[in-house]
Enzyme design. Structure first.
Site, PDB file in Angstrom:
ATOM      1  N   ASP A 195     -18.303 -16.638  -2.144  1.00 18.12           N
ATOM      2  CA  ASP A 195     -17.020 -16.503  -1.464  1.00 18.12           C
ATOM      3  C   ASP A 195     -16.475 -17.899  -1.142  1.00 18.12           C
ATOM      4  O   ASP A 195     -16.673 -18.832  -1.926  1.00 18.12           O
ATOM      5  CB  ASP A 195     -17.216 -15.674  -0.176  1.00 18.12           C
ATOM      6  CG  ASP A 195     -16.011 -14.817   0.158  1.00 18.12           C
ATOM      7  OD1 ASP A 195     -14.976 -15.394   0.510  1.00 18.12           O
ATOM      8  OD2 ASP A 195     -16.111 -13.577   0.076  1.00 18.12           O
ATOM      9  N   PRO A 203     -22.624 -20.341  15.769  1.00 20.85           N
ATOM     10  CA  PRO A 203     -23.865 -19.944  16.455  1.00 20.85           C
ATOM     11  C   PRO A 203     -24.505 -18.685  15.887  1.00 20.85           C
ATOM     12  O   PRO A 203     -25.721 -18.514  15.989  1.00 20.85           O
ATOM     13  CB  PRO A 203     -23.417 -19.751  17.913  1.00 20.85           C
ATOM     14  CG  PRO A 203     -21.935 -19.581  17.865  1.00 20.85           C
ATOM     15  CD  PRO A 203     -21.485 -20.422  16.715  1.00 20.85           C
ATOM     16  N   HIS A 228     -12.728 -16.373   5.091  1.00 22.35           N
ATOM     17  CA  HIS A 228     -13.085 -15.106   4.451  1.00 22.35           C
ATOM     18  C   HIS A 228     -14.590 -14.965   4.263  1.00 22.35           C
ATOM     19  O   HIS A 228     -15.188 -13.941   4.606  1.00 22.35           O
ATOM     20  CB  HIS A 228     -12.365 -15.011   3.108  1.00 22.35           C
ATOM     21  CG  HIS A 228     -12.485 -13.681   2.434  1.00 22.35           C
ATOM     22  ND1 HIS A 228     -13.458 -13.401   1.501  1.00 22.35           N
ATOM     23  CD2 HIS A 228     -11.741 -12.552   2.549  1.00 22.35           C
ATOM     24  CE1 HIS A 228     -13.315 -12.165   1.070  1.00 22.35           C
ATOM     25  NE2 HIS A 228     -12.272 -11.622   1.681  1.00 22.35           N
ATOM     26  N   ASN A 242     -28.576 -11.267  20.427  1.00 26.47           N
ATOM     27  CA  ASN A 242     -28.597 -12.582  21.059  1.00 26.47           C
ATOM     28  C   ASN A 242     -27.587 -12.674  22.208  1.00 26.47           C
ATOM     29  O   ASN A 242     -27.238 -13.761  22.656  1.00 26.47           O
ATOM     30  CB  ASN A 242     -28.300 -13.671  20.033  1.00 26.47           C
ATOM     31  CG  ASN A 242     -26.921 -13.531  19.383  1.00 26.47           C
ATOM     32  OD1 ASN A 242     -26.319 -12.462  19.422  1.00 26.47           O
ATOM     33  ND2 ASN A 242     -26.432 -14.585  18.791  1.00 26.47           N
ATOM     34  N   ILE A 246     -21.218 -10.583  17.712  1.00 30.99           N
ATOM     35  CA  ILE A 246     -21.339  -9.301  17.018  1.00 30.99           C
ATOM     36  C   ILE A 246     -22.767  -9.050  16.557  1.00 30.99           C
ATOM     37  O   ILE A 246     -23.614  -9.939  16.599  1.00 30.99           O
ATOM     38  CB  ILE A 246     -20.403  -9.248  15.800  1.00 30.99           C
ATOM     39  CG1 ILE A 246     -20.818 -10.311  14.774  1.00 30.99           C
ATOM     40  CG2 ILE A 246     -18.954  -9.417  16.217  1.00 30.99           C
ATOM     41  CD1 ILE A 246     -20.325 -10.058  13.389  1.00 30.99           C
ATOM     42  N   ASN A 320      -7.579  -3.832  -3.097  1.00 38.50           N
ATOM     43  CA  ASN A 320      -6.734  -3.439  -1.964  1.00 38.50           C
ATOM     44  C   ASN A 320      -5.316  -3.029  -2.351  1.00 38.50           C
ATOM     45  O   ASN A 320      -4.399  -3.172  -1.555  1.00 38.50           O
ATOM     46  CB  ASN A 320      -6.642  -4.597  -0.959  1.00 38.50           C
ATOM     47  CG  ASN A 320      -7.984  -4.985  -0.392  1.00 38.50           C
ATOM     48  OD1 ASN A 320      -8.876  -4.153  -0.272  1.00 38.50           O
ATOM     49  ND2 ASN A 320      -8.131  -6.255  -0.061  1.00 38.50           N
ATOM     50  N   TYR A 332     -17.880  -3.085 -13.509  1.00 39.71           N
ATOM     51  CA  TYR A 332     -18.994  -3.280 -14.434  1.00 39.71           C
ATOM     52  C   TYR A 332     -20.157  -2.368 -14.047  1.00 39.71           C
ATOM     53  O   TYR A 332     -20.434  -2.174 -12.859  1.00 39.71           O
ATOM     54  CB  TYR A 332     -19.443  -4.732 -14.436  1.00 39.71           C
ATOM     55  CG  TYR A 332     -18.459  -5.676 -15.089  1.00 39.71           C
ATOM     56  CD1 TYR A 332     -17.975  -5.412 -16.373  1.00 39.71           C
ATOM     57  CD2 TYR A 332     -18.012  -6.819 -14.447  1.00 39.71           C
ATOM     58  CE1 TYR A 332     -17.064  -6.265 -16.979  1.00 39.71           C
ATOM     59  CE2 TYR A 332     -17.108  -7.682 -15.044  1.00 39.71           C
ATOM     60  CZ  TYR A 332     -16.640  -7.395 -16.315  1.00 39.71           C
ATOM     61  OH  TYR A 332     -15.740  -8.247 -16.918  1.00 39.71           O
ATOM     62  N   VAL A 335     -22.875  -3.220 -11.343  1.00 40.16           N
ATOM     63  CA  VAL A 335     -22.391  -3.542  -9.993  1.00 40.16           C
ATOM     64  C   VAL A 335     -22.071  -2.266  -9.232  1.00 40.16           C
ATOM     65  O   VAL A 335     -21.541  -1.309  -9.799  1.00 40.16           O
ATOM     66  CB  VAL A 335     -21.135  -4.433 -10.082  1.00 40.16           C
ATOM     67  CG1 VAL A 335     -20.592  -4.755  -8.687  1.00 40.16           C
ATOM     68  CG2 VAL A 335     -21.448  -5.732 -10.838  1.00 40.16           C
ATOM     69  N   ASP A 358     -18.213   3.836  -6.581  1.00 39.43           N
ATOM     70  CA  ASP A 358     -19.562   4.360  -6.324  1.00 39.43           C
ATOM     71  C   ASP A 358     -19.684   4.970  -4.932  1.00 39.43           C
ATOM     72  O   ASP A 358     -20.122   6.107  -4.787  1.00 39.43           O
ATOM     73  CB  ASP A 358     -20.601   3.252  -6.479  1.00 39.43           C
ATOM     74  CG  ASP A 358     -20.827   2.879  -7.929  1.00 39.43           C
ATOM     75  OD1 ASP A 358     -21.198   3.765  -8.715  1.00 39.43           O
ATOM     76  OD2 ASP A 358     -20.629   1.694  -8.284  1.00 39.43           O
ATOM     77  N   SER A 382     -12.828  -5.946   0.943  1.00 34.52           N
ATOM     78  CA  SER A 382     -13.679  -7.128   1.137  1.00 34.52           C
ATOM     79  C   SER A 382     -14.605  -6.945   2.328  1.00 34.52           C
ATOM     80  O   SER A 382     -15.697  -7.517   2.368  1.00 34.52           O
ATOM     81  CB  SER A 382     -12.821  -8.380   1.359  1.00 34.52           C
ATOM     82  OG  SER A 382     -12.275  -8.842   0.163  1.00 34.52           O
TER      83      SER A 382
END
Length: 470
Positions: A195, A203, A228, A242, A246, A320, A332, A335, A358, A382
């Protein structure tokens, strides 16, 4: 507490805009991180800051720029979907690297120059010959495996983390709390993110990263200067429990950051292919590709087949544009293609669909990490894609004996049916169910087949989720 920024539907559909821009301006990959433009956003709540930025409009602006560029050729697949490639430029894969004498002869014959190389893959640019003429010239040479245009792609346990209870609806939507009782992952199962790189000083990633690579300047510093890649990586494996930020899906797995996209959101199929090969050669068990385009690429598929032969599980975003036009690399066969759902379990209104889908995963208003130590909420396939990459990492952590094809079968089999009974064009085999997948991985047999029935608890679950996130 660091800023938490929310982005509107569409996420950041990363643009693979031509290697020529990146190679002509390599300093882009080392530019300092850019803060979000807050001039056109409104604060929604406190104490955390929420911004709504429509990246779909930015994507459309990029398409318009490519359509009008004198350096780009546009392919119209239909009235809505287009692909692009660089004018007078080709990617060539040789059966063996050409000798210096052969290379000099070819460069003279095309009246051009060599722009880039990686192993036996080269990019050539001509001053006078069109891409079609270059392809015809190279395909006549016995040492050439293939020649194609240089395509431009359009990307696509209860933790105590502070943002989890209020904002991370996506985790209970795929039953992560039950899944964490089964597996939290293992450090030696590495998940590569190809990416824009990762915020190396964030952190949430301290102690969570292995050595990565920046293919744009061939360095070992894949610093994110866009945002991104950091967002995608946080969904997969942000530091969890922690008391900050998130929760990531794979608590113990580590991220391999691969930077193949520049600060302006531009890269090429050549760069992504290099990233795939580097990740496969350096121990990645799973590769996340939140990118895509509507035209197949031999150089990209070649790299994917190489990684698949090395037993790597690869996951890609479906796109999208709410279209059934197949997107690559998601289409493919090597994938897993991921569509997006919203918090009600419905197909996201931007998510692509079609015969290549899938599974589906949460992709609307997904909170995660962002550059400069901040947090943001983005939408797009994404964002759905890394949920499945994280699941693949947990499966391989729980049962290292499974090969990549078996992991893919388990992911397809362990779903909540959605839409029409059985497989359908909008959800594929259904919405991923992480604990069910881990249970299948723990008791795996060769006879695992995708589920074709709706579980009776589905409606009850989504009703409970709506009460949690009204």
């Amino acid at each position: 507490m660091r800023n938490f920024t929310r982005y509107a539907v569409g996420g950041l559909a990363v643009i693979f805009a031509g290697a020529c821009f990146l190679l002509a301006q390599p300093e882009q990959s080392e530019a300092p991180p850019k803060k979000p433009d807050t001039s056109s956003v409104s604060q929604q709540t406190k104490p955390h800051k929420f911004y709504r930025i429509n990246y779909i409009s930015g994507l459309n602006e990029t398409r318009t720029r490519l359509n009008n560029s004198e350096h780009v050729i546009t392919i119209h697949h239909n009235s809505n979907e287009t692909s692009h490639y660089m004018k007078r430029e080709v990617t060539v894969k040789f059966k063996r690297p050409p000798s210096p004498t052969e290379l000099k002869q070819m460069i003279q014959a095309i009246n051009g120059w060599e722009k880039a190389r990686f192993g036996s893959m080269y990019i050539f640019k001509s001053r006078t010959m069109s891409a079609d003429e270059l392809i015809a010239y190279f395909n006549k040479r016995p040492n050439v495996q293939f020649a194609e245009p240089n395509y431009l792609l359009l990307p696509n346990a209860t933790p105590n983390d502070m943002l989890y209870p209020r904002y991370q609806w996506n985790m209970p939507a795929i039953n992560m709390e039950q899944a964490w009782d089964i597996s939290k992952g293992r450090e030696n199962v590495i998940i590569a993110v190809i990416d824009t790189g990762v915020d190396l000083t964030h952190p949430e990633f301290q102690g969570k990263l292995v050595k990565g690579h920046n293919v744009l300047n061939d360095s070992d510093r894949p610093q994110d200067d866009n945002g991104h890649g950091t967002h995608v990586a946080g969904i997969i494996a942000a530091k969890t429990n922690n008391r900050e930020g998130i929760a990531g899906i794979a608590w113990n797995n580590k991220i391999m950051p691969i930077k193949g996209i520049g600060s302006d959101g531009s890269g090429s199929s050549f760069d992504i292919a290099r990233g795939i090969i580097w990740a496969a050669d350096h121990g990645a068990s799973v590769i996340n590709m939140s990118v895509g385009n509507y035209h197949p690429s031999n150089v990209l598929h070649d790299a994917i087949k190489y990684a698949f032969s090395k037993n790597v599980v690869m996951v890609a975003a479906s796109g999208n544009d709410h279209t059934s036009q197949p997107s690559f690399p998601a289409a493919y066969p090597e994938v897993i293609s991921v569509a997006a759902i919203d918090w009600q379990g419905n197909q996201a209104n931007f998510s692509n669909y079609g015969s290549y889908i899938d599974v589906a995963a949460p992709g609307v208003d997904i909170p995660s990490t962002y550059v400069q130590g901040d947090y943001a909420s983005l939408s797009g396939t994404s964002m759905a894609c890394p949920h499945v990459a994280g699941l693949a990492g947990l499966i391989r952590s729980l049962n290292p004996e499974l090969n990549n094809s078996e992991v893919m079968k388990i992911i397809r089999a362990a779903t909540w049916d959605a839409g029409q009974p059985g497989w359908d064009h909008y959800y594929g085999y259904g919405i991923v169910n992480v604990p069910h997948a881990l249970q299948l991985a723990g008791t795996h047999t060769q006879n695992t087949t995708p589920s074709a029935t709706k579980p009776t608890q589905k409606n009850t679950f989504w009703e409970q989720l709506q009460k949690l996130f009204p």
